[in-house]
Motif scaffolding. Structure first.
Motif, short mmCIF file in Angstrom:
data_model
loop_
_atom_site.label_atom_id
_atom_site.label_comp_id
_atom_site.label_asym_id
_atom_site.label_seq_id
_atom_site.Cartn_x
_atom_site.Cartn_y
_atom_site.Cartn_z
N LYS A 70 0.66 -1.27 -0.06
CA LYS A 70 0.05 -0.05 0.13
C LYS A 70 0.88 1.36 0.17
CE LYS A 70 -3.82 2.33 0.78
NZ LYS A 70 -4.07 3.29 -0.14
N TYR A 71 2.06 1.18 0.70
CA TYR A 71 2.79 2.43 0.74
C TYR A 71 3.35 2.71 -0.59
CZ TYR A 71 7.39 4.65 1.07
OH TYR A 71 8.43 5.43 1.00
N LEU A 72 3.96 1.64 -1.37
CA LEU A 72 4.48 1.64 -2.46
C LEU A 72 3.47 2.11 -3.44
CD1 LEU A 72 6.63 -1.59 -2.75
CD2 LEU A 72 7.63 0.77 -2.69
N GLU A 73 2.29 1.87 -3.47
CA GLU A 73 1.26 2.26 -4.40
C GLU A 73 1.03 3.80 -4.00
OE1 GLU A 73 -2.36 0.09 -3.72
OE2 GLU A 73 -1.36 -1.88 -4.46
N ASP A 74 0.88 4.14 -3.02
CA ASP A 74 0.62 5.59 -2.50
C ASP A 74 1.75 6.26 -2.76
OD1 ASP A 74 -1.89 4.70 -1.41
OD2 ASP A 74 -1.32 4.94 0.57
N ALA A 75 3.05 5.92 -2.57
CA ALA A 75 4.25 6.85 -2.93
C ALA A 75 4.55 6.80 -4.50
CB ALA A 75 5.40 5.93 -2.37
N ASN A 76 4.23 5.75 -5.20
CA ASN A 76 4.24 5.86 -6.75
C ASN A 76 3.15 6.70 -7.23
OD1 ASN A 76 6.68 4.49 -6.85
ND2 ASN A 76 5.67 2.70 -6.91
N SER A 77 2.10 6.76 -6.71
CA SER A 77 0.95 7.49 -7.42
C SER A 77 0.97 9.09 -6.96
CB SER A 77 -0.46 6.93 -6.82
OG SER A 77 -0.36 7.24 -5.35
N GLY A 78 2.05 9.37 -6.11
CA GLY A 78 2.18 10.81 -5.79
C GLY A 78 0.97 11.29 -4.70
N VAL A 79 0.32 10.32 -4.07
CA VAL A 79 -0.73 10.66 -3.00
C VAL A 79 -0.15 11.41 -1.59
CG1 VAL A 79 -2.89 9.92 -1.78
CG2 VAL A 79 -2.01 9.01 -4.09
N MET A 80 1.07 10.93 -1.37
CA MET A 80 1.73 11.27 -0.11
C MET A 80 2.72 12.45 -0.32
SD MET A 80 2.63 7.81 2.19
CE MET A 80 2.94 6.80 1.01
N SER A 81 2.81 13.18 0.80
CA SER A 81 3.94 14.27 0.78
C SER A 81 5.29 13.44 1.20
CB SER A 81 3.56 15.43 1.81
OG SER A 81 3.71 14.72 3.03
N GLN A 82 6.25 14.48 1.08
CA GLN A 82 7.66 13.74 1.26
C GLN A 82 7.61 13.71 2.60
OE1 GLN A 82 9.86 13.19 -1.06
NE2 GLN A 82 11.17 12.21 0.60
N VAL A 83 7.30 14.39 3.53
CA VAL A 83 7.21 14.43 5.06
C VAL A 83 6.57 12.90 5.30
CG1 VAL A 83 6.58 15.33 7.28
CG2 VAL A 83 7.54 16.76 5.46
N THR A 84 5.25 12.70 4.84
CA THR A 84 4.56 11.52 5.30
C THR A 84 5.10 10.21 4.70
OG1 THR A 84 2.45 12.72 4.83
CG2 THR A 84 2.23 10.52 4.94
N MET A 85 5.87 10.36 3.45
CA MET A 85 6.41 9.16 3.10
C MET A 85 7.84 8.58 3.87
SD MET A 85 6.72 9.93 -1.05
CE MET A 85 7.88 8.79 -1.21
N GLU A 86 8.45 9.89 4.39
CA GLU A 86 9.43 9.41 5.41
C GLU A 86 8.89 8.90 6.73
OE1 GLU A 86 11.89 12.99 5.51
OE2 GLU A 86 12.49 13.07 3.51
N ALA A 87 7.98 9.68 7.20
CA ALA A 87 7.26 8.86 8.22
C ALA A 87 6.80 7.47 8.09
CB ALA A 87 6.20 9.74 8.87
N LYS A 88 6.03 7.28 6.96
CA LYS A 88 5.78 5.67 6.73
C LYS A 88 7.09 4.89 6.59
CE LYS A 88 2.11 3.26 6.03
NZ LYS A 88 1.23 2.96 7.13
N GLN A 89 7.94 5.37 6.14
CA GLN A 89 9.31 4.53 5.86
C GLN A 89 9.56 4.17 7.02
OE1 GLN A 89 12.01 6.87 3.35
NE2 GLN A 89 11.04 6.32 1.48
N ASN A 90 10.04 5.24 8.01
CA ASN A 90 10.57 4.88 9.25
C ASN A 90 9.71 4.02 9.94
OD1 ASN A 90 12.71 6.57 9.09
ND2 ASN A 90 11.55 8.28 9.78
N GLU A 91 8.18 4.11 9.88
CA GLU A 91 7.20 3.05 10.73
C GLU A 91 7.37 1.65 9.95
OE1 GLU A 91 2.66 2.46 10.11
OE2 GLU A 91 3.04 4.41 10.52
N LEU A 92 7.70 1.78 8.81
CA LEU A 92 7.72 0.25 8.24
C LEU A 92 9.20 -0.23 8.59
CD1 LEU A 92 6.23 1.05 4.52
CD2 LEU A 92 5.17 -0.55 6.45
#
Length: 172
Positions: A70-92
């Motif tokens: 789900k993270y990869l789909e959202d990150a590739n679709s551009g739905v997430m901001s850079q800050v949200t992507m980094e937070a999600k990466q840290n969480e994962l």
């Protein structure tokens, strides 16, 4: 007279040397343990324990994979901001590390359980080997299941069948 004394001394010396013949035997402990009547029960119990440990972990691992997908789909679709992507990466990353640690703990628990289940069997086999060794007055008994431990043997010194027979008298 010196010659007689020398022969007498040599004779006394030789008779004082009491050389016991050494007797060696060998076994194949892998065959013995495999044939032991309690092993099938121990294997079944270990399998049940392993499933009880792995099934909940596999659910967690699948949930993690779904989150990552789900993270990869959202990150590739551009739905997430850079800050949200980094937070999600840290969480994962944190979750992945926790899963790795849990997997190691599960493997260790399974190894401990295996050792716990096999210990009485191995102790019994060892006791039988010790008894056969003492009764047969063997100097040493080797194990052929350990690679390269025995280079030459005489078939008559194979004690595997004797140990197996004693193990078979045990009720599972």
């Amino acid at each position: 007279m010196n010659m007689k004394f020398g022969l007498l001394a040599l004779g006394l010396f030789m008779s004082s040397l009491h050389v016991d013949a050494q007797k060696f035997g060998y076994i194949n402990s892998a065959q013995i343990i495999e044939a032991h009547p309690m092993v099938s029960g121990a294997n079944a119990e270990l399998e049940t324990f392993q499933k009880s440990q792995l099934e909940p972990f596999e659910v967690k691992a699948k949930t993690f994979q779904d989150k990552y997908r789900k993270y990869l789909e959202d990150a590739n679709s551009g739905v997430m901001s850079q800050v949200t992507m980094e937070a999600k990466q840290n969480e994962l990353r944190t979750e992945q590390q926790a899963l790795g640690e849990e997997e190691q703990q599960i493997k260790f628990k399974i190894l401990q359980k295996r050792e716990e289940l096999l210990k009485p069997i191995l102790t019994e086999v060892d006791n039988i080997i010790q008894a056969i060794g003492k009764e047969g007055q063997y100097t040493m008994i080797f194990d052929t299941s350990v690679g390269g431990a025995l280079l030459y043997t005489i078939e008559s010194d194979d004690l595997t069948a004797a140990v197996k027979a004693n193990c078979m008298s045990v009720k599972p």
